[in-house]
Design an enzyme around this catalytic site. Structure first.
Site, mmCIF file in Angstrom:
data_model
loop_
_atom_site.group_PDB
_atom_site.id
_atom_site.type_symbol
_atom_site.label_atom_id
_atom_site.label_comp_id
_atom_site.label_asym_id
_atom_site.label_seq_id
_atom_site.Cartn_x
_atom_site.Cartn_y
_atom_site.Cartn_z
ATOM 1 N N ARG A 1 -6.112 -2.254 10.866
ATOM 2 C CA ARG A 1 -6.818 -3.561 11.164
ATOM 3 C C ARG A 1 -6.369 -4.222 12.211
ATOM 4 O O ARG A 1 -6.960 -4.864 13.037
ATOM 5 C CB ARG A 1 -6.699 -4.304 9.738
ATOM 6 C CG ARG A 1 -7.770 -5.000 9.318
ATOM 7 C CD ARG A 1 -7.800 -5.164 7.727
ATOM 8 N NE ARG A 1 -8.455 -4.204 7.082
ATOM 9 C CZ ARG A 1 -8.542 -4.228 5.695
ATOM 10 N NH1 ARG A 1 -8.309 -5.338 5.129
ATOM 11 N NH2 ARG A 1 -8.935 -3.254 5.114
ATOM 12 N N ASP B 1 0.245 2.409 8.861
ATOM 13 C CA ASP B 1 -0.114 1.910 10.242
ATOM 14 C C ASP B 1 0.747 2.014 11.502
ATOM 15 O O ASP B 1 0.305 1.557 12.241
ATOM 16 C CB ASP B 1 -0.480 0.393 9.820
ATOM 17 C CG ASP B 1 -1.753 0.245 8.830
ATOM 18 O OD1 ASP B 1 -2.792 1.123 9.273
ATOM 19 O OD2 ASP B 1 -1.933 -0.672 8.167
ATOM 20 N N GLY C 1 0.775 -1.201 -0.083
ATOM 21 C CA GLY C 1 0.004 -0.243 -0.058
ATOM 22 C C GLY C 1 0.851 1.174 -0.086
ATOM 23 O O GLY C 1 1.945 1.301 0.674
ATOM 24 N N ARG D 1 0.762 -5.398 -6.235
ATOM 25 C CA ARG D 1 1.014 -6.954 -5.707
ATOM 26 C C ARG D 1 1.495 -7.862 -6.890
ATOM 27 O O ARG D 1 0.837 -7.855 -7.843
ATOM 28 C CB ARG D 1 -0.618 -7.310 -5.217
ATOM 29 C CG ARG D 1 -0.736 -6.670 -3.697
ATOM 30 C CD ARG D 1 -2.135 -7.432 -3.650
ATOM 31 N NE ARG D 1 -2.755 -6.657 -2.769
ATOM 32 C CZ ARG D 1 -4.199 -6.831 -2.261
ATOM 33 N NH1 ARG D 1 -4.841 -7.612 -2.745
ATOM 34 N NH2 ARG D 1 -4.718 -5.729 -1.695
ATOM 35 N N ASP E 1 2.857 -0.164 12.186
ATOM 36 C CA ASP E 1 2.803 -1.358 13.049
ATOM 37 C C ASP E 1 4.084 -2.312 12.631
ATOM 38 O O ASP E 1 3.990 -3.602 13.012
ATOM 39 C CB ASP E 1 1.531 -2.213 12.561
ATOM 40 C CG ASP E 1 1.713 -2.512 11.049
ATOM 41 O OD1 ASP E 1 2.321 -1.937 10.121
ATOM 42 O OD2 ASP E 1 0.721 -2.988 10.374
ATOM 43 N N THR F 1 4.543 2.484 5.664
ATOM 44 C CA THR F 1 3.310 2.156 5.898
ATOM 45 C C THR F 1 2.493 3.027 6.912
ATOM 46 O O THR F 1 3.327 3.560 7.744
ATOM 47 C CB THR F 1 3.219 0.853 6.329
ATOM 48 O OG1 THR F 1 1.572 0.407 6.858
ATOM 49 C CG2 THR F 1 3.811 0.527 7.511
ATOM 50 N N ASP G 1 5.198 -4.929 6.081
ATOM 51 C CA ASP G 1 5.657 -6.420 6.175
ATOM 52 C C ASP G 1 5.372 -7.302 5.066
ATOM 53 O O ASP G 1 6.466 -8.088 4.737
ATOM 54 C CB ASP G 1 4.895 -6.930 7.471
ATOM 55 C CG ASP G 1 3.470 -6.673 7.523
ATOM 56 O OD1 ASP G 1 2.762 -6.350 6.240
ATOM 57 O OD2 ASP G 1 2.854 -7.071 8.537
#
Lengths: 323, 323, 323, 323
Positions: free
Chosen positions: B172, B128, B11, B72, B130, B126, B103
Site C-alpha cells: 500500500r 511489505d 498481519g 487486532r 517497509d 511483515t 509497525d
C-alpha cells in the site's frame, strides 16, 4: 494419410504443449508430415503453418501455455473465413487436422468438416472439465492443483487470524474446479453453478463450525455461483454477520498457467496419440476422450452439446468432511 | 533475566513461526523460561499465556502463518488495556517480551515500554519490507517468490494469447514487492507508490515493446500506485488503446501465506536469536534487524517512523531489462 | 456400530492424513466414537489409543506423512501380539478397525479378522500403486508429481550439458511410478521390473536419439529393474559408450513425502469415507478401492495376492513420444 | 565498445539465463551488438557465435540451465586453443567478453586476458557460493531452496517413522549449502568441509535429542565432509547405534536445476548489468560481484584464489536451534 496439421485454439490450458508434442511425434512415428498452425483458426486462414520436426516439440512437455499460440478468430466465424482455411489445407495437401481446445474450438472444427469435408479430430483442452465425452479435460488437474496450492497459502492466514475467506475459483458454467478444490482444500462449503445455494445455506454451514468453535473457515465459490461473485457473496454474508472478520480472494488467471501436472501430461499425451490414430483409422468430426481409462471418440456435436453432470456425491462429501 | 514471553501481532507473514521457534529455543538455550502469548496483545490482556518447551516449536519452521495466532486488539489501544497487559506479565514474573510484527505491533510495544517499563524487543515480521532498521523483513522474500510464481503462470497465458496483463501485488505504501517481482518476472514496468507514473508513461513503455513486435506484456502495480488499482489502471489504458487485449489479475492474500523460503527461515531464525540475546544484553525498546549482514538494534520509534527509501536503481533496471 | 478405531501402518504415503481425517469425520458424522491408534499395530498392542474429535484432524489434509505415526511391529507378527491387539479393542468396546497402509498392513488386518473376528476395512495407502482392487493407491499421484518435478530440474542440466541421465525412481516390484514419470518427463526409455530390458535395448534407444542429434537423454529406471540399480545400469552403458557424458541420480526418499496432490487428497477422502461406510454396511476383511471411478470392496487376500498388471500400452507410448 | 560476446561455462546454475538476458539487453540498451557463444570456450574456439536480439532472451528469465549450453573444453586448456578463441573474437571485431561461471571459467578467462589482452568480465554463476568477491553467487539461493524443499519432504517420513536421516547436499569444498539447509530445515547438525566433525560429535548431538525424546532427527552433510559421504557417515553411526532406524538420502543433481528463485533472478540481472557496465567503464580481468548490496569488481585471480570463510556463527545457530 500423409500430411496432417495441428492447432490450439480458445483459452490456453496446461498440457496443450504436451498434447501438441504427442500429435507431432505420433504423426512422425507413423510416417506422416505434421504442420503446426500458429494462432489457431486465424493463423490457418492466413496460411501461417510450418512443418514440424521431432525437435520442434523438444523440451515443451513441461511448459504451460501453447507454443503454437492461440487467438480468437472473428473471420473464421464467417463462411468466407472457413473457406479460406479449408483452401490453405487443401493447397498443401493436408488431409487431416487435429484441433486442441474447448467447445468453441470444436464448434469451428465441426463447421469445417460439414462445409468442406476436412477430416478433423479434437482433443479436449480446457481447464473447466466441462466437455461431454471425456472424464477429464487437459489442464483440469493442473488447475485444481494450482487452486489448492493457493488455498493452502490462504489457510495459513485464515488460521492465524481466525478469519472467514471466500475464495473464487474458475468455472462460469461448471462447478468441477470449485467442488474438487473445496474437498482438497478442506473447505466448509462449495458454491457451484449447478445447484442453488442461498446465503442462508452459507451462514448455516458457517454457523455449525462456529458452534464447535472452529475459528477459521473457507468457502469456495465458482465464478458462476447463483449468488454472484465471491465479493458479492461475502458482502451479503457480512451484512448479516457484521462482527465476523471476512476476506475475499479471487484466484483469477493463475489457474490457467503453470507447468502441467503429471496426470495432465499423461492425459494430454494419450489424447494427442489418440487423435492422430483416430485420423489414421479414418475417424472424423469426433473428439478423442478418455472415459474410465479407455480411449473413446465422441461426435463433436455431442461433445459440445452433451450434458456432463456434476457428481453431486462430491457436494455431500464436503458436508461430511467439514463436520 | 529468567522469564520472557513472545507474541505475534498484526498481519501474518511467512517465517513468523521460524522466528518464534528461534525465540523459544534461544531462550531455553540460555536457561530461561519462555511463555507464548496467544492472539497478540489481546491474548496478553486476557492472560492467555502458556509455557513453551522445545517440542512446542517442533516441526513449525516450514509452516506459514503463526501458531500463536494474531489478532487486532482494540482494548490494547486504551491505557487500561495496556495496564492489564503489563500486569499479566508482572504477575508471572516475566521480565522481557519479544514482539514479532510490523509497525502497528511496534507502536504498541513502544507504549508498553514507555508507560510500564516492560522490556521489549521487536522482530520485524511483515511481507511489505517497509521497516526502517533492517534490510529485509521476515516474510518479504517468500512473498516475492510467491508473487513471481504466480506471474510465471500468468505469463504462460500472456504469451499464448499475445496479451497485456496488469498484475497487482501487495504494497500500500511500499513498492518493494512490486519492483522486485517486476524485475524477476521480466515485466515491462513497475508502478510503485513512491514515484509518480502516469498512464502516458505506461502506454509509452508498452508502445516501445509493440514497436519491436513484442506480443505479450506484463505491468506490475503495487496496491498503492498513484493511478489506482490494477483494474483502474487497466481501464484507463484500455480507454486509450481499445484494440488491445488487456487482462487484470490481483494476487491478493496468497502473498501472505505459504511455507517460508530458505532466506526467510534463516533471517527469521537470526532475528529471533538476536531479539533474545538483545534482552539478555539489557537492550529494550528496540527492534532487532539485519543490515548488511550484521545484527543491529534500532529504537522502536525510529523503526516505525524512519524512512526506508526504495532503491530507485531498481526502477532503472526494469527499463534496461525490458528493452 | 458405535466405536471404531483407525491406524496407519507401513511406509508413509502422502494423503494418509487426508484419509485419516475422512475416517474420523465420517465416523463422527454417523454418530460414532472414533479412536486413533498411534504407531500402527505396535501402538494397538500397547493400547496407545486416544479418542479423536473433529478438531483432532483439523489442518492436516495438506500435510504429508501421518500424524498417527507408523511403525513396524515385530510383536504383531506373533499370535500373542495379535491377541493383545484384539483385546485392546474389545476392552474398549471398539467394534471396527480401519487400517490405512499397503500389503503388509493388510496381511496383519487379515490375521486379526481371521483369528479374532475383528471387523477390519483397509484403505490402500502406498506410493507404489501396486495393490489389486483399486486403480490408484493413496500417495501414488503425489509421488509421480514429486518425481516429475525432480526430473524437470535434472533436465535443465541435461540440456545445458548435452548429457545422458539415468534417474532411479521408487518401485521394487512395480513399474508404475517409472512408466508414468518417463512419459511425463519426456524420457527416452523406462526400465521396469515387469519387463526385461537389456543394456542393448537401452543403447539402441539412446542411439536412435543420437542419430537425430538429440543431445540430452533421460532414462528412468525403477528400483527393481532387471539390469540393477540406475548406477549399475549407467556403468554398463558407460562401459560400451565411454565417450558419452553419463550421470546418475537416485531420487530416494523425497518421493514419499510432501503435501498431497489434489487427486490424492480427494482419493484419500473418498476412501476414508468408503471404509467407514463399509463398516457401517457390515463389510469386513475387505479393502475399499476405487475402480473406474466407483467405490469397490475387495477381499483383503485378493488385494494382497491379486495381480495388477502394468499397462504395457504405456511402454509403447514412451517409444512413440521419444521419436 | 561496440561489440561484446557472452558465454556460460562450467556446471550450470539456476539464474544463468537471467544473467545472460541482462547482459544481452544491457548491451543493446547501450547501443552495442551482443554475440552469444554456444557451449562455452569450446564453442568460442569453433566460432559458434550468433548475434543476439532482445527477443533472443525473451521468456528465459524463469528457466533453469543455460540456453547457450555449457561444456568442458580440453582444447581451451592448451595455448593453441586459447589463441584460436581469441582470434574468433578479433575476427568479428568483438572487444569485450562476459563469462558466466565459476572458478574454472574464470581461470580460463584470466588466461585469455593475460595471453591475448581480451577484455573479460566475469559473473559468478555457481550453486556452491564459494567465490571470493561476492556475498552470493548466482544459483546458490535456488539450490538452498531446492534442497530445503526436499528436506521438508523427507521430514514428513522422518516424523512419521521416528527415524534418523542423513541427507547429503552439494558442496565438495564449501559448506554454505549444508549450513543454510541445516538451519532452514531444522536439522540437528550440519557437517561441512571447513570444520572437523567426528562421529562422536554426531552421536552426541543426536543423543541430546534422544534424551529429550525427540523422535526424528536430520543431519545434513556436505559432499566434502571429513567423515565421508552421507552413506559412509550413516554406516559409522549405525555401527555404534545398531538399534536406531537410520536412512540416507543424497539429493544430487536436482540441486542444480529448476526455475531460479526471486533472489537469484534479481542477483543475476544485477550482475549481468554490472558486467556490461564494467566493460563500458573500461574494466577488465575482473569479476562483478555484490558485497553488502553494492556492486564490486574483484580481480579474477583474487576471486579464484581468495578465501571466503564460512560464517561459523551459523554453526552455533544450528546448535541453539536444535536444542
Amino acid at each position: 494419410m500423409k500430411k496432417i496439421a495441428v492447432l490450439t485454439s480458445g483459452g490456453d490450458a496446461p498440457g496443450m504443449n504436451a498434447c501438441l508434442r504427442a500429435v507431432v511425434r505420433c504423426g512422425l512415428y507413423h510416417g506422416m508430415e505434421v504442420y503446426g498452425v500458429k494462432r489457431g483458426y486465424d493463423g490457418l486462414i492466413r496460411g501461417d503453418l510450418y512443418k514440424m520436426k521431432s525437435y520442434s516439440v523438444s523440451n515443451i512437455i513441461q511448459q504451460g501455455g501453447t507454443i503454437l499460440k492461440s487467438a480468437r478468430s472473428v473471420e473464421f466465424r464467417t463462411k468466407e473465413g472457413r473457406t479460406k482455411a479449408a483452401e490453405q489445407l487443401r493447397d498443401r495437401g493436408i488431409e487431416g487436422l487435429v484441433v486442441i481446445g474447448g467447445d468453441g474450438t470444436f464448434t469451428g472444427a465441426n463447421l469445417l468438416y460439414n462445409e468442406h469435408g476436412i477430416k478433423v479430430v479434437g482433443a479436449p483442452g480446457t481447464i473447466d472439465n466441462d466437455l461431454y465425452g471425456t472424464d477429464y479435460t487437459i489442464g483440469y488437474d493442473t488447475a485444481v492443483n494450482t487452486a489448492l496450492d493457493a488455498i493452502d497459502k490462504v489457510r495459513d492466514t485464515a488460521n492465524s487470524h481466525d478469519r472467514i475467506f471466500f475464495i473464487e475459483v474458475m468455472g462460469r458454467d461448471s462447478g468441477y474446479i470449485a467442488i474438487e478444490t473445496a474437498i482438497g482444500g478442506g473447505a466448509e462449503m462449495a458454491m457451484v453453478p449447478e445447484t442453488q445455494t442461498t446465503i442462508e445455506d452459507v451462514i448455516n454451514a458457517l454457523q455449525s463450525g462456529w458452534d464447535k468453535e472452529k475459528s477459521a473457515s473457507i468457502v469456495i465459490t465458482a465464478e458462476g455461483s447463483s449468488e454472484g461473485s465471491a465479493l458479492e457473496i461475502a458482502n451479503k454474508v457480512k451484512a448479516r454477520c457484521p462482527e465476523k472478520d471476512i476476506k475475499v480472494t479471487t484466484l483469477g488467471h493463475i489457474q490457467r498457467g503453470g507447468s502441467p501436472s503429471a496426470a495432465d501430461r499423461i492425459l494430454a499425451s494419450r489424447m494427442g496419440i489418440a487423435a492422430v490414430e483416430g485420423l489414421i483409422e479414418g475417424r472424423s468430426n469426433v473428439m478423442a476422450g478418455i472415459i474410465k481409462d479407455e480411449v473413446t471418440y465422441t461426435k463433436l456435436e455431442e461433445a459440445i452439446n452433451g450434458e456432463k453432470p456434476l457428481n453431486t456425491d462430491l457436494l455431500k462429501m464436503v458436508k461430511i468432511l467439514s463436520i
